[in-house]
Each structure stands twice: as C-alpha cells, then as structure tokens.
Design a protein around this motif. Structure first.
Motif, PDB file in Angstrom:
ATOM      1  N   HIS A  34       0.851  -1.183   0.000  1.00 29.95           N
ATOM      2  CA  HIS A  34       0.000   0.000   0.000  1.00 29.95           C
ATOM      3  C   HIS A  34       0.892   1.240   0.000  1.00 29.95           C
ATOM      4  O   HIS A  34       2.124   1.135  -0.107  1.00 29.95           O
ATOM      5  CB  HIS A  34      -0.966  -0.015   1.198  1.00 29.95           C
ATOM      6  N   ALA A  35       0.271   2.403   0.136  1.00 29.03           N
ATOM      7  CA  ALA A  35       1.032   3.652   0.038  1.00 29.03           C
ATOM      8  C   ALA A  35       2.107   3.770   1.114  1.00 29.03           C
ATOM      9  O   ALA A  35       3.131   4.428   0.908  1.00 29.03           O
ATOM     10  CB  ALA A  35       0.080   4.845   0.109  1.00 29.03           C
ATOM     11  N   GLU A 178      -4.639   7.047   6.278  1.00 27.67           N
ATOM     12  CA  GLU A 178      -5.780   7.378   5.442  1.00 27.67           C
ATOM     13  C   GLU A 178      -6.285   8.769   5.827  1.00 27.67           C
ATOM     14  O   GLU A 178      -5.935   9.292   6.888  1.00 27.67           O
ATOM     15  CB  GLU A 178      -6.892   6.344   5.638  1.00 27.67           C
ATOM     16  N   PRO A 179      -7.107   9.412   4.985  1.00 27.15           N
ATOM     17  CA  PRO A 179      -7.602  10.750   5.314  1.00 27.15           C
ATOM     18  C   PRO A 179      -8.320  10.833   6.665  1.00 27.15           C
ATOM     19  O   PRO A 179      -8.294  11.884   7.312  1.00 27.15           O
ATOM     20  CB  PRO A 179      -8.562  11.060   4.157  1.00 27.15           C
ATOM     21  N   ASP A 180      -8.910   9.723   7.116  1.00 30.55           N
ATOM     22  CA  ASP A 180      -9.614   9.739   8.400  1.00 30.55           C
ATOM     23  C   ASP A 180      -8.713   9.335   9.564  1.00 30.55           C
ATOM     24  O   ASP A 180      -9.182   9.180  10.696  1.00 30.55           O
ATOM     25  CB  ASP A 180     -10.857   8.842   8.366  1.00 30.55           C
ATOM     26  N   MET A 184      -2.283   3.079   7.634  1.00 31.91           N
ATOM     27  CA  MET A 184      -2.344   2.115   6.534  1.00 31.91           C
ATOM     28  C   MET A 184      -1.716   0.795   6.960  1.00 31.91           C
ATOM     29  O   MET A 184      -0.666   0.768   7.602  1.00 31.91           O
ATOM     30  CB  MET A 184      -1.644   2.668   5.302  1.00 31.91           C
ATOM     31  N   SER A 185      -2.375  -0.298   6.598  1.00 31.29           N
ATOM     32  CA  SER A 185      -1.916  -1.630   6.953  1.00 31.29           C
ATOM     33  C   SER A 185      -2.467  -2.628   5.953  1.00 31.29           C
ATOM     34  O   SER A 185      -3.594  -2.467   5.460  1.00 31.29           O
ATOM     35  CB  SER A 185      -2.392  -2.002   8.362  1.00 31.29           C
ATOM     36  N   ALA A 199     -12.859   1.899  12.654  1.00 29.89           N
ATOM     37  CA  ALA A 199     -11.414   1.729  12.851  1.00 29.89           C
ATOM     38  C   ALA A 199     -10.650   3.015  13.200  1.00 29.89           C
ATOM     39  O   ALA A 199      -9.726   2.972  14.026  1.00 29.89           O
ATOM     40  CB  ALA A 199     -10.803   1.067  11.612  1.00 29.89           C
ATOM     41  N   PRO A 200     -10.979   4.181  12.620  1.00 32.79           N
ATOM     42  CA  PRO A 200     -10.214   5.390  12.960  1.00 32.79           C
ATOM     43  C   PRO A 200     -10.298   5.794  14.428  1.00 32.79           C
ATOM     44  O   PRO A 200      -9.503   6.621  14.891  1.00 32.79           O
ATOM     45  CB  PRO A 200     -10.843   6.460  12.054  1.00 32.79           C
ATOM     46  N   LYS A 201     -11.243   5.235  15.166  1.00 30.64           N
ATOM     47  CA  LYS A 201     -11.367   5.577  16.583  1.00 30.64           C
ATOM     48  C   LYS A 201     -10.133   5.153  17.378  1.00 30.64           C
ATOM     49  O   LYS A 201      -9.862   5.700  18.448  1.00 30.64           O
ATOM     50  CB  LYS A 201     -12.630   4.941  17.175  1.00 30.64           C
TER      51      LYS A 201
END
Length: 280
Positions: A34-35, A178-180, A184-185, A199-201
């Motif tokens: 990924h990025a 990520e934007p939120d 990344m994984s 997940a962003p929490k």
C-alpha cells in the motif's frame, strides 16, 4: 525492475552493484503493498543508489491460530507498484529458500519483546528478528527502511543491529495514514465496511491521550484506561494502550519528556496496531 527468487541470483546482482561502488538500500515487506510501503521505497531511493525490496510472508512470526495461510498475497499487483515506484530489484523467495528444512538456529529477542505485541504474540518477534537477520545477511545493505507503524518492531531491529554488529543504518519512515487517520496496513483489507468506519477511533483515542498529557495530565494509567473503555464501547477488543518512553519502551513516568503511545486492539477478526510519538 529485475525480479529474482533465489539467494544466489540476488547475490550475483548485488556483487555487480558493489563493484561499481553503489550504495544499496533494503525495504523488507510481506507484500500486499500500500502507500505506506511505497513511502519506504521513495525514502530509500532518496538515500541510496539501488533499492532492493523483499516480499516474503514469514511463517515464523505467525503464531498458532493467526492468519498466515490467509495473509493476502498479491505478487503481481505488488510488482506493478514497485515498478512504478522505480525499485531496482524485487526479491521474491519461497519459504524453502529462506528456511532450510533442517534449520536449527534462530534469533531470540529479550527485554524489548516482553511486553505489548510481544506479550500477546509469544515468539512473534523472534520470528521477525530471525528473518530480518537473514535478509541483512543476504543483501548486506548499507541502509534498511522500516515504517514507524510497527514501533516495537522498529525498536527491536535497531537493538538487534547494535547487539549483533550489523553494519547497516536503520532508517525510520513516518506512518502513512488514510484521510480519516487510520494507519495504513495490509490487514485493513480484512475490515468489513462497518468495521472500517469504526477503525479510525483507535487513532482518535491515541490523540486524546496525547492531548490530555500535553494539557498537563500526568496520571497516564487513568488516561489509558479511560480510552480503553471508549474503544470497548466502540466495538473494539483492546489488547493494550500504554504510554511509554520512546528510547526503551519502558513505562513512562511524569518526568519523562519523549513519549510514545502504543496501542493494539481487535476489531472483528482484524488486529490493528498504532502509535503516536510526541515530546512535552
């Protein structure tokens, strides 16, 4: 980009580069790129003449009941991404190439592997250290690039380089998010749509702990316990959330200034890890 699957082929190419006096960087990965991985390649290209990327899903770092068999293998897509990123060589070995059938020697990690992911995944960091040690011996890079997302792993590799006298410079690359805010994984692909929204929490909890400490709070245990409960309410099964010293990952005290907040939690069947470094 040249792709090789055998150690002998790898060494033959490296020998030619070294005859030309070229600096070599290694980016070890398990694929499904990924990025965040591409950021490692980009950083390596800025610091070295040639960049070797390894893709190897290492069986010795997976424990019983973990996702070795199901771990995503996307070799063609990965190769395409590395081509676009202008990597010079892809090392894509089979398990038998890395681990002889009668292998009896491995690397054992002490102190730094006792807690956090090491406590939850016994033997995991022995497997990581062993395969990285092997890759360092095969490639003999001048520099090696690792992401800061696996912060405990990074600390262990740095220690291994010192303790085993490897002549390689370890270069850390910041987490790509990520934007939120989700780190990344490769395992993010396991998340359902509902879990992906939650997940962003995990990162948000880290930010709340950091902000509270920067505002003057010093009861780190109370802060982390509060955020562990927030994660449970959100649907996570927290493994740990801790405030540690950056230099040795020991439990931080109110006198420590350079801190890292480390966290791991399961969301559905996916184990997510994250961290946040800061100074006060």
């Amino acid at each position: 980009m040249h792709t090789v699957t055998r150690i002998a082929e790898l060494r033959a190419t490296l020998k030619q580069w070294r005859r030309q006096g070229l600096a070599v960087a290694l980016v070890p990965t398990m694929g499904n790129l990924h990025a965040g991985h591409i950021a490692l390649v980009n950083a390596a290209r800025q610091r070295a003449d040639k960049v070797v990327v390894s893709i190897f899903v290492n069986p010795t770092q997976f424990g019983a009941g973990e996702d070795y068999a199901a771990y995503p293998r996307t070799e063609q897509q990965d190769s395409d991404k590395l081509n676009r990123a202008q990597a010079d060589l892809l090392f894509l070995p089979a398990v038998a190439e890395i681990y002889p059938e009668d292998a009896q020697v491995s690397v054992t990690v002490g102190g730094l592997a006792d807690d956090y992911c090491g406590g939850s995944r016994p033997g995991h960091f022995n497997g990581v250290a062993t395969v990285v040690c092997k890759l360092f011996n095969m490639v003999q890079p001048d520099l090696a690039f690792f992401g800061e997302k696996d912060f405990q792993q990074l600390a262990i590799i740095r220690r291994m380089v010192v303790d085993l006298n490897f002549p390689v410079q370890i270069c850390a690359v910041p987490i790509v998010r990520e934007p939120d805010g989700l780190a990344m994984s490769s395992r993010n692909g396991y998340l359902t749509a509902e879990e992906r929204a939650i997940a962003p929490k995990l990162y948000q909890s880290l930010c709340r702990v950091r902000d509270a400490i920067l505002a003057g709070q010093t009861d780190f245990h109370a802060l982390t316990e509060q955020q562990m409960e927030c994660l449970r309410v959100a649907g996570f099964l927290p493994d740990y959330l801790a405030v540690s010293r950056i230099e040795d990952l020991r439990q931080a005290s109110e006198d420590d200034r350079n801190l890292v907040i480390l966290a791991a939690a399961k969301l559905g069947r996916t184990r997510l890890i994250d961290n946040l470094c800061f100074s006060r």
